[in-house]
Design an enzyme around this catalytic site. Structure first.
Site, PDB file in Angstrom:
ATOM      1  N   HIS A 150      -7.795  56.029  70.272  1.00  0.00           N
ATOM      2  CA  HIS A 150      -6.622  55.925  71.136  1.00  0.00           C
ATOM      3  C   HIS A 150      -5.338  55.744  70.344  1.00  0.00           C
ATOM      4  CE1 HIS A 150      -7.271  51.418  71.089  1.00  0.00           C
ATOM      5  NE2 HIS A 150      -5.959  51.414  71.143  1.00  0.00           N
ATOM      6  N   ASP A 167     -14.626  54.362  69.848  1.00  0.00           N
ATOM      7  CA  ASP A 167     -13.170  54.475  69.734  1.00  0.00           C
ATOM      8  C   ASP A 167     -12.746  54.459  68.263  1.00  0.00           C
ATOM      9  OD1 ASP A 167     -10.472  54.480  70.145  1.00  0.00           O
ATOM     10  OD2 ASP A 167     -10.451  52.783  71.529  1.00  0.00           O
ATOM     11  N   SER A 212      -5.140  47.204  67.698  1.00  0.00           N
ATOM     12  CA  SER A 212      -6.012  48.366  67.822  1.00  0.00           C
ATOM     13  C   SER A 212      -6.125  49.066  66.480  1.00  0.00           C
ATOM     14  CB  SER A 212      -5.450  49.350  68.848  1.00  0.00           C
ATOM     15  OG  SER A 212      -5.690  48.902  70.141  1.00  0.00           O
TER      16      SER A 212
END
Length: 846
Positions: A197, A334, A770
């Site tokens: 992402h 991810d 992230s």
């Protein structure tokens, strides 16, 4: 998902009168420039992720974002992936709505082809370190702040200088800002691992209906096939130095809040200019900690050529989609690989085929040994924003005013984009990243709102402040210093609430319509040229406007009039529903005397006729507007231009009020934190502000509610169990075959009898983390952080060791997919891999 952006760091301050939007300090503005992602601003919508906020950002850009001189409470922008959710300039709490100057928002939006969101969240006072040993996002020079001896008993095997050092390679040299999140070098050839992402904007920017990397994934079989990640940079912390004394020496007794902030900004700029003069190869910024109690000068090496190497398909990288976002158990792969390049001379350079891979001072070793419950883990990354030292007025504002509005308006935008995406594949690709980011932000806000209410934080904070005032009133000297604090906060927030919603709505209207945004840029440019040269905004410089003009033809070509008409209708309806005394003057002037169905019809006609005007129908026609003076624009007597002129003027007026609010709370908050910490005798760590941080904890499950216990790991079998045959639970056929044939190879965890997928720990993280590496005690990579759990979303305000969990993808699942699913195991040849059966491979690197 956690990406930040975010998020502006808490150090940015307002600059004066940015036409058409909120005001930012020059330093904040520079920070925004380093964060393309943050810069993809969602004009006018209060969002707080990640900056991509937001999904930094984003904010997760699937995360959280944050902003800056726009009021911190109500702002909206988002994070480069705002990018760089923003390197992160921090926004004060004031009124939101006004964004960056429209021209600047336009420029970033065009360059990245994306909308960013700026997400704002509040914070509170931290608990004593003794209560939660894992709490805190600490500065990486841990020997100065953390109980290293106790950490060694838990499993830390590194020396403090192996984590942070300016005299030799350390982990700080391997962990970088990339896009709205974080990444880490995993080879001597500049290879970076981060989240899918975080890389998503690069994936979408290169996708077309013919080469749909979103659905099919991307794999470069050679260096020559690696594709530019448009709008991305990589920033590496080289050093940070305490400059508190130098900065605060500029503050003089008797200064007003505005004068004080201008003096701090000016002194910060002097320090940055002096550092740049000494070494122009690096980029610098002064960042405040503890809301201005201390200041640090940061030096960064910024790499401008970033390329996409490998990303799995969305059905793996975002498996579970929004239903699983922020949830546990999780089964998402991810991850993505990117690579940083420099010029042949080894110096940062823009993209060129002649560039060569960057050679980092340090890269991470990969561990295949896994982990077990209770194992020590540590995380380094660039968290965007937390607000753990905020006053009760800030929390009340966010809980009862900001979050409800953000959730409502962003969900409405998601619905409109989703509807538009059904028209054809080109529009689906165009809106994919925006829907992704906004959906993440909405769930983030919903969880944060629920966390605030569940924790009764507002009531607890008010009780704390009441006791604090009793303490203050018991000593004359303390009463003189702190006695008026809470009343001054109350007055500032009362003023903010008198205009924030109309500011948000008007800014949203102007910035969410690409056509109105273009007109606003032309008007802002014309108005800016009427000012004295020293008062002009850098957003409207000749260079900035030239770049905007260059991008306008493509922007006009990409316009979606049907969507814009609905967006304009959305914000006009919101404006019409504002109570008396809070109406938007420029909009009320437009529909004077109309109400009910008559007004609705007039609003629809306004939106429809905008796209019938020859003056705005082509790039050539719009470009001509940029060459006109403010008077020449007025002389055209065009109803749409007149409306934009009135709107920009109204936004400028509200921006000045926002600036006063920001200056006021900026002056009060250091005093507030100083007083509370003195009273509580609490060990403090600075709020996250997109600078490099270190946190640690253990692998551990949790109890989300009565009679339920969540284990700390998930497996490939769980992925298959969730398969529903359609998005977002659509397991690729090849992955199902690998599982059915149990082709697990060296990635089988014998204790689990399966391939490990994701795991959770007590590490304290937030948006911007992230892509952060989660490491064992030896500093070896065991996973990649990509999210936090829903029950822990209130942790931006207060950490809860029983509920807050960081979610990571297991590096063994990453390698299993890379090798078995995608056939990209050639990448392993440039990595150093240890443990499991991988120790049979020849290790490359250091």
């Amino acid at each position: 998902m956690y990406s930040e952006a975010v998020s502006l760091a808490d150090s940015a301050r307002p600059i004066s009168n940015l036409t058409g939007c909120c005001t930012f300090s020059e330093e904040s503005f520079r920070r925004l420039e380093r964060c393309p992602e943050t810069m993809k601003s969602l004009g006018g919508v209060l969002v707080t992720l990640p900056v991509h906020l937001a999904k930094g950002c984003t904010l997760s850009r699937r995360g959280r974002l944050r902003s800056q001189s726009i009021s911190e409470e109500s702002l909206m922008l988002s994070g480069d992936n705002m990018r760089e959710t923003m390197r992160t300039a921090q926004l004060e709490e004031g009124a939101p709505a006004c964004l960056l100057p429209t021209a600047y928002c336009l420029l970033r939006r065009l360059m990245t082809r994306r909308i960013l969101i700026l997400i704002l969240v509040a914070s509170t006072i931290v608990s004593p370190l003794a209560l939660f040993a894992e709490e805190g996002m600490w500065l990486p020079d841990i020997s100065k702040s953390l109980p290293v001896a106790r950490m060694r008993l838990k499993g830390l095997a590194l020396k403090p200088e192996e984590i942070y050092s300016t005299n030799g390679p350390s982990l700080k040299d391997a962990v970088v800002i990339i896009g709205a999140g974080t990444g880490s070098f995993v080879s001597a050839e500049g290879l970076i691992i981060t989240n899918h992402h975080v890389a998503f904007s690069a994936i979408t920017a290169s996708s077309t209906p013919q080469t749909n990397y979103i659905e099919n994934g991307f794999l470069a079989r050679s260096r020559a096939e690696e594709i530019p990640a448009k709008g991305y940079t990589v920033s590496i912390t080289r050093s940070f130095t305490d400059v508190t004394a130098q900065v605060l020496s500029a503050v003089k007794e008797g200064m007003t809040a505005e004068e004080r902030q201008k003096a701090i900004d000016a002194r910060s700029k002097e320090l940055v200019d002096a550092a740049r003069k000494n070494d122009s190869a690096l980029q610098y910024q002064v960042v405040d900690m503890f809301n201005g109690l201390s200041y640090y000068l940061y030096a960064y090496e910024v790499l401008k050529d970033v390329r996409l190497v490998y990303a799995p398909p969305k059905s793996i990288g975002f498996f579970g989609g929004d239903p699983d976002n922020f949830e546990w158990p999780r089964h998402t792969g991810d991850y993505a690989f990117m690579r940083a390049y420099v010029g042949p001379d080894g110096k940062p350079a823009e993209y060129s085929e002649k560039n060569v891979p960057y050679r980092p001072k340090k890269f991470l070793t990969i561990s295949m040994d896994g982990y077990k419950d209770g194992d020590f883990v540590m995380v380094m990354g660039y968290p965007g924003s937390t607000f753990r030292y905020r006053e009760s007025y800030s929390i009340e504002y966010r809980q009862n005013r900001l979050y409800p509005y953000q959730i409502e308006i962003l969900q409405a935008l998601i619905d409109l984009m989703t509807e538009a995406s059904k028209q054809n594949q080109s529009l689906a690709i165009k809106y994919a990243d925006q829907i992704f980011s906004l959906s993440n932000a909405v769930k983030n806000f919903q969880g944060s709102l629920q966390g605030l209410r569940r924790s009764n934080l507002l009531e607890r904070k008010r009780a704390d402040e009441e006791q604090f005032m009793q303490y203050v009133n018991g000593a004359p000297a303390l009463k003189v210093k702190y006695g008026g604090l809470l009343q001054q906060f109350a007055e500032l927030y009362r003023e903010l609430k008198s205009f924030d919603m109309r500011q948000n709505i008007l800014s949203g209207l102007i910035n969410q319509s690409e056509t109105l945004q273009l007109l606003s840029a032309a008007v802002g440019r014309a108005l800016d040229r009427e000012k004295a040269e020293q008062q002009r905004s850098p957003a409207y410089s000749e260079t900035a406007i030239a770049r905007v003009k260059q991008a306008i033809p493509e922007m006009v070509k990409q316009r979606d009039p049907a969507f814009e008409r609905k967006v304009i209708g959305l914000f006009l309806e919101k404006a019409g529903n504002l109570p008396r005394g809070e109406k938007v003057e420029s909009i009320e002037k437009l529909f004077a005397g109309k109400s009910g169905e008559e007004r609705k019809g007039a609003e629809a006609e306004f939106a429809r006729k905008l796209f019938e005007q020859e003056r705005f129908s082509s790039a050539e026609a719009i470009l001509k507007l940029f060459d006109l003076s403010a008077q020449q624009l007025k002389d055209l007597n065009d109803p749409y231009l007149n409306f934009v002129i009135d709107s920009v003027t109204e936004l400028q007026s509200m921006s000045k009020r926002t600036e006063r609010f920001n200056a006021g709370v900026t002056k009060l908050r250091p005093l507030y934190i100083e007083g509370i910490s003195s009273w509580k005798k609490t060990t403090l760590y600075p709020d996250a502000n997109r600078t490099l941080r270190f946190t640690y904890g253990e692998v551990k499950g949790y109890k989300p509610r009565d009679a339920v216990w969540y284990q700390s790991q998930t497996t490939l079998s769980g992925v298959i169990e969730k398969d529903g045959g359609k998005e977002p639970f659509d397991v690729p056929e090849r992955l199902k075959q690998l599982q059915a044939r149990r082709e697990f190879g060296r990635y089988l965890d014998r204790k689990l009898g399966d391939v490990p997928v994701d795991f959770i720990s007590t590490a304290d993280i937030t948006g911007g983390n992230s892509g952060s590496p989660i490491m064992n005690g030896r500093g070896e990579l065991i996973g990649i952080i990509f999210d936090g759990n829903y029950e822990g979303l209130g942790s931006d305000y207060v950490y809860n060791g029983d509920l807050s969990r960081a979610i990571a993808v297991d590096i063994r699942y990453v390698f299993f997919l890379t090798e078995k699913f995608s056939g990209a195991d050639y990448l392993f040849k440039e990595m150093q891999i240890r443990g499991g059966e991988s120790n049979k491979q020849k290790a490359v690197g250091r």
